[in-house]
Structures are given as C-alpha cells and as structure tokens.
Write a protein that holds these residues in place. Structure first.
Motif, PDB file in Angstrom:
ATOM      1  N   THR A  94       0.518  -1.014  -0.393  1.00  0.00           N
ATOM      2  CA  THR A  94       0.197  -0.568  -0.004  1.00  0.00           C
ATOM      3  C   THR A  94       0.964   1.218   0.018  1.00  0.00           C
ATOM      4  OG1 THR A  94      -1.498  -1.594   1.517  1.00  0.00           O
ATOM      5  CG2 THR A  94      -2.078   1.337   1.697  1.00  0.00           C
ATOM      6  N   ALA A  95       0.531   2.524  -0.766  1.00  0.00           N
ATOM      7  CA  ALA A  95       1.207   3.434  -0.710  1.00  0.00           C
ATOM      8  C   ALA A  95       0.189   4.536  -0.293  1.00  0.00           C
ATOM      9  CB  ALA A  95       1.746   3.948  -2.527  1.00  0.00           C
ATOM     10  N   ARG A 138       0.596  -2.013  -4.687  1.00  0.00           N
ATOM     11  CA  ARG A 138      -1.108  -2.743  -5.411  1.00  0.00           C
ATOM     12  C   ARG A 138      -2.203  -2.183  -5.079  1.00  0.00           C
ATOM     13  NH1 ARG A 138      -1.382  -8.454  -3.710  1.00  0.00           N
ATOM     14  NH2 ARG A 138      -0.080  -7.787  -2.010  1.00  0.00           N
ATOM     15  N   LEU A 139      -2.147  -1.293  -3.548  1.00  0.00           N
ATOM     16  CA  LEU A 139      -2.971  -0.102  -3.355  1.00  0.00           C
ATOM     17  C   LEU A 139      -2.775   1.083  -3.252  1.00  0.00           C
ATOM     18  CD1 LEU A 139      -6.153   0.363  -2.533  1.00  0.00           C
ATOM     19  CD2 LEU A 139      -5.634  -0.665   0.048  1.00  0.00           C
ATOM     20  N   LEU A 140      -2.958   2.301  -3.783  1.00  0.00           N
ATOM     21  CA  LEU A 140      -2.637   3.994  -3.908  1.00  0.00           C
ATOM     22  C   LEU A 140      -3.517   4.415  -3.050  1.00  0.00           C
ATOM     23  CD1 LEU A 140      -1.144   2.688  -6.751  1.00  0.00           C
ATOM     24  CD2 LEU A 140      -0.404   5.091  -6.024  1.00  0.00           C
ATOM     25  N   VAL A 141      -3.242   5.095  -2.191  1.00  0.00           N
ATOM     26  CA  VAL A 141      -4.465   5.701  -0.396  1.00  0.00           C
ATOM     27  C   VAL A 141      -3.883   7.157  -1.280  1.00  0.00           C
ATOM     28  CG1 VAL A 141      -5.306   6.023   1.030  1.00  0.00           C
ATOM     29  CG2 VAL A 141      -5.052   4.086   0.672  1.00  0.00           C
ATOM     30  N   LEU A 142      -4.455   8.127  -1.663  1.00  0.00           N
ATOM     31  CA  LEU A 142      -4.112   9.620  -1.964  1.00  0.00           C
ATOM     32  C   LEU A 142      -5.132  10.500  -1.556  1.00  0.00           C
ATOM     33  CD1 LEU A 142      -3.147   8.257  -5.789  1.00  0.00           C
ATOM     34  CD2 LEU A 142      -1.790   8.565  -3.849  1.00  0.00           C
ATOM     35  N   ASP A 143      -4.388  11.038  -0.512  1.00  0.00           N
ATOM     36  CA  ASP A 143      -5.208  12.407   0.487  1.00  0.00           C
ATOM     37  C   ASP A 143      -5.169  14.054  -0.818  1.00  0.00           C
ATOM     38  OD1 ASP A 143      -7.630  13.493   1.889  1.00  0.00           O
ATOM     39  OD2 ASP A 143      -6.389  13.289   3.679  1.00  0.00           O
ATOM     40  N   GLU A 144      -6.729  13.873  -1.162  1.00  0.00           N
ATOM     41  CA  GLU A 144      -6.488  14.798  -1.714  1.00  0.00           C
ATOM     42  C   GLU A 144      -5.361  14.913  -2.885  1.00  0.00           C
ATOM     43  OE1 GLU A 144      -8.120  18.555  -0.780  1.00  0.00           O
ATOM     44  OE2 GLU A 144      -9.319  16.966   0.929  1.00  0.00           O
ATOM     45  N   PRO A 145      -4.964  14.226  -4.058  1.00  0.00           N
ATOM     46  CA  PRO A 145      -3.432  14.294  -4.182  1.00  0.00           C
ATOM     47  C   PRO A 145      -3.235  15.690  -5.350  1.00  0.00           C
ATOM     48  CG  PRO A 145      -4.846  12.629  -5.042  1.00  0.00           C
ATOM     49  CD  PRO A 145      -5.605  13.710  -4.017  1.00  0.00           C
ATOM     50  N   THR A 146      -4.223  16.462  -5.667  1.00  0.00           N
ATOM     51  CA  THR A 146      -4.236  17.395  -6.588  1.00  0.00           C
ATOM     52  C   THR A 146      -3.865  18.396  -6.147  1.00  0.00           C
ATOM     53  OG1 THR A 146      -6.325  16.964  -7.263  1.00  0.00           O
ATOM     54  CG2 THR A 146      -4.465  15.841  -8.523  1.00  0.00           C
TER      55      THR A 146
END
Ligand SMILES: Nc1ncnc2c1ncn2[C@@H]1O[C@H](COP(=O)(O)OP(=O)(O)OP(=O)(O)O)[C@@H](O)[C@H]1O
Length: 298
Positions: free
Chosen positions: A77-78, A149-157
């Motif tokens: 996980t990233a 294999r799993l990306l968890v992105l908090d407001e990435p943009t």
C-alpha cells in the motif's frame, strides 16, 4: 475477482462522536475510486483506518487480503497525505534515496521515479526551492516506490496546476492499467468525474451513494436543462411558443424532468423554422453532489 480493499459496515467514533457509520466499500484491482465529501465527512478517518494508523470500533477492513497495518498490507500500500512535508535542505534525489533506503529498495531507482513525475530536471535542486506542486510530485514519486498494489491518495491534486493535474491522472491511468487499485479523495469534482471509474459520496460519516457517474445521475433524477437558440428574427415567436422557459441573451433556457426530456425535445423540434439549435445540458457533478450531500441534512 479478489478485491484489493474491502470495508464492511465500518464504524468509528471519536470520544463517542461518530466519524464513520456502517461504511461498506470495495476497490478492485485496476479500479480508480474517488471519495467525495465535505470537510469533516470522514475521508481522512477512513484512510487512516485503511493504513492501520488508527483502529475502528466495529465492522471489518481487509487490505490486500490482510488486516490494515499488517506486513502484507503495508508492503503493498502506498499513501500520499494531503500535506506532504519534506526536508527543505535535501534535494529531490536525496529525499527519494532516503525513502528508498527506508523501504529496502534499490536507491538507483530514485532518478527514474522522479522522472516519472516530471521532476528529472529539478532532481538535484533543494526541495526548499520547489513550488507546492513540485513538492506534491515528490510525494507522488515516494508513493510509487515498490510498485504498490493499492494507492491511497488524500487530495493528491490540490496545489497542482491544470497541466500537472492532467499529467498526474495520466500517471494514475497507467498504474491502474497495470492492475493497481486507487482510492483518492478530492474536492475537485469535475476532474474526478472524467478520470475515475466510480464515485463514492460520503456525508456525515455515511456513504450516501456510490457508482459510476451515469448511475448517480439516474439516481439523483435532477432536471435536465435545455437551451434553445432561435433562428434570426424568430426570438419573440420562440419565447411565446415556450412560455415555461426564460429568455436570455442568446435564446430560451428551460428545465424538464429526465423522463420528459424526449417529449420536450420533440415539442421543440416541432417548432420547425423558429429553432436554429438546441443544447441539452445534463446536471453537473456539482449539482448531483449537492443533491446527495443535502439529502443527508448537511
Ligand atoms: N482525532 C480526532 N479526535 C476527535 N475528532 C476527530 C479526530 N479526527 C477527526 N475527527 C472528527 O471526525 C470527523 C471526520 O473527520 P475527517 O478528518 O475524517 O474528515 P475529512 O472528510 O477528511 O475532512 P477534510 O476534507 O476537512 O480533510 C470530523 O467531525 C472531525 O472533526
């Protein structure tokens, strides 16, 4: 297909105050899911539980087939937090090498990772001189370590300019095409509309709806807007023929229910020569989002 992430009737309270209630959600390999919600809706809480940073009160969470925070889940996980912080005195390259060392990955891949996020030219500059968008991209490069294999992105943009946003989503498309699952939160509704497979709307800690935009549009059943442009000289006749509409500078604006759309279009085309053009404007994601958020009383 085995899901990368499964949340089932997940509940979390902070000092007795519910932050998530009965949340069920899954993300399949290759799927890009956007989590939408007002401030305080529970998005970060959900992400922290998935990452194993905080516990939950009831329900189950399965991350890459294991418990959140387990060795298997952590390895695959990233995470990209909303506000990434780096050491300003380190160059981008030094910072990446540091992360690679911590993860036990070959440091020789640092430049490749920076190049993937468009930072090759700035790699040897100190991060203290980077713009917010460039720092965000270092965060993304860090999230790409070890082929997650799993990306968890908090407001990435947030903080990225339109070109960087486009590049960012192209990168995500590539990762999803290779089978990575992506869960990202965002307030930028129009961009996630086009660049994700499924939208999950969280309101007051509850999933009020989820699905592809077309499903949400059908469920919300909001009126469709029509804009009818008159032929030269037919403006007044058109206004009289469509009394339920509102004339503006270029033509008549009117709303109709989804189910009446075809009948209304037939009526307008029946006006023949009076009409030079018709635009059908479906409800925007903003309108659909407010519809579902309001339904929960927010
Ligand atoms: N450590 C904490 N202690 C007490 N309450 C908390 C804590 N963390 C979050 N909350 C509360 O839980 C609710 C959900 O917060 P959360 O940060 O998950 O929302 P969010 O959707 O990520 O919001 P934002 O878009 O502002 O980041 C809010 O009411 C918040 O005040």
């Amino acid at each position: 297909m085995t899901q990368s992430l499964i949340l089932s009737t997940l509940t979390k309270t902070y000092q007795g105050v519910p932050a998530l209630r009965d949340v069920s959600l899954s993300v399949a390999p290759g799927e890009r899911v956007a989590l939408l919600g007002h401030n305080g809706a529970g998005k970060s809480t959900m992400m922290k539980i998935i990452l194993g940073l905080i516990g939950h009160d009831s329900g189950t969470v399965e991350v890459l087939g294991g418990a959140p925070g387990s060795a298997g889940a952590r390895e695959g996980t990233a995470y990209l937090p909303e506000n990434v912080a780096f050491h300003p005195a380190l160059t981008g390259l030094e910072q990446m090498r540091h992360y690679l060392r911590l993860r036990g990955e070959p440091v020789g891949t640092a430049m490749d990772l920076l190049a993937r996020v468009g930072l090759a030219d700035a790699a040897r500059r100190r991060i203290g001189t980077y713009s917010k968008g460039m720092r965000q991209r270092v965060g993304l490069a860090q999230a790409l370590i070890g082929r997650p294999r799993l990306l968890v992105l908090d407001e990435p943009t947030s903080g990225l300019d339109p070109v960087s946003r486009r590049d960012f989503y192209e990168l995500l498309d590539g990762l999803a095409a290779e089978g990575a699952s992506i869960l990202l939160s965002s307030h930028a509704l129009t961009e996630v509309e086009a660049r994700t497979d499924r939208l999950v709307i969280l309101s007051g800690g509850v999933v009020v709806t989820q699905g592809a935009l077309t499903d949400l549009r059908r469920q919300a059943d909001l009126p469709v807007m029509l804009h009818v442009t008159p032929r030269d000289g037919a403006r007044d006749d058109l206004a009289a023929a469509l009394p339920q509409g509102r004339m503006n500078g270029t033509g008549v604006h009117l709303h109709c229910a989804q189910d009446d759309k075809l009948a209304t279009l037939r009526r307008i085309t029946g006006l023949g020569d009076m009409v030079s053009d018709i635009d059908v404007i479906p409800p925007s994601l903003e309108a659909i989002y407010s519809h579902f958020s309001r339904r929960d009383g927010q």
